[in-house]
Design an enzyme around this catalytic site. Structure first.
Site: not given
Ligand code: PGA
Length: 257
Positions: A12-14, A98, A100, A169, A175, A214, A235-236
């Site tokens: 997930n590149w956001k 998600h 967010e 998640e 993050g 993470s 994500g990251g």
């Molecule tokens: P993260 O994000 O790996 O940076 O914690 C995961 C996500 O939000 O899907």
């Protein structure tokens, strides 16, 4: 992981890599796929890079996901993108609900439900995200919260004729660099699988439940080894081909063991 289910590793590149760097990263992911034949690789670039990434991954096993979708198929919804547009851009998957989006854009249960329906109706495979906040975990409400989120979409998912996935998640792990302990993740994943089984045993057996929060090369082995963890939503660590590739390689190795 469990031999019954193919691992699914999704990035997930956001709001990163929307242009040229996204095309390069997609090319890096195609290279990863040459070494991970037993893993389903999915990348979710921002809207602006979807079509170009899809073009770059064409003919490879890397599938493209969108990070969001609108529930309606067309109309006067300035700034929104519909399921059929995502299909046109080359998407096979879409991330729905998600945390967010739930947190910053007010996506409630109904919206997440409607978006999930819109995706499936257009043949887009949803990855529906669920998870508790730190406050909810500390109050001992993790399973109650996650169950409510799963149950809100369960009838739609269970009757889908295309594959679907759920991503657990924990919000506090996203993050933050602070991942869930494998035993805690497994407890929630096993509970999710049981809730899915209440709809259909066969559906529960084949549906992949991903861990997100993470997830990185250093903790991939311990998390992906859990019996009910069928992959990850990353994500990251998906923003760089090296770390994303390292996680996919762990998944590939675990399928062989
Ligand atoms: P993260 O994000 O790996 O940076 O914690 C995961 C996500 O939000 O899907």
């Amino acid at each position: 992981m469990n031999a019954k289910r193919r691992p699914l590793i999704a990035g997930n590149w956001k709001m990163h890599h929307g242009g040229m760097s996204g095309i390069e990263l997609a090319a890096g992911c195609v290279k990863i796929s040459n070494h991970t034949p037993h893993v389903d690789l999915v990348i979710a670039p921002p809207y602006t890079a979807l079509a170009a990434a899809a073009h770059g991954c064409d003919g490879s096993p890397v599938a493209i996901a969108a990070q969001n979708i609108h529930a309606k198929d067309s109309g006067a919804y300035t700034g929104e993108i519909s399921a059929s547009m995502l299909v046109e851009a080359g998407c096979k998957w879409v991330i729905v609900g998600h945390s967010e989006r739930r947190q910053y854009y007010g996506e409630n249960f109904q919206i997440v439900h409607d978006k999930t329906c819109a995706a499936i109706d257009s043949g887009l495979r949803p990855i529906v995200c669920v998870g508790e906040t730190l406050e909810e975990r500390e109050a001992g409400k993790t399973l109650e919260i996650v169950k409510r989120e799963v149950v809100a979409v369960l009838p739609v998912l269970a009757k889908s004729t295309i594959p679907v996935a759920i991503a657990y998640e924990p919000v506090w792990a996203i993050g933050t660099g602070k991942n869930a302990q494998p035993s805690d993740a497994e407890e929630v994943h096993a509970a999710i699988r049981n809730w899915l089984a209440a709809a259909s045993e066969e559906f529960a057996e084949r549906t992949r439940i991903l861990y997100g929060g993470s997830l990185k090369p250093e903790n991939a082995e311990s998390l992906l080894s859990c019996a009910n963890v069928d992959g990850g939503l990353i994500g990251g660590a998906s923003l760089d081909a090296k770390s994303f590739g390292a996680i996919a390689t762990v998944a590939e190795r675990l399928t062989a063991s």
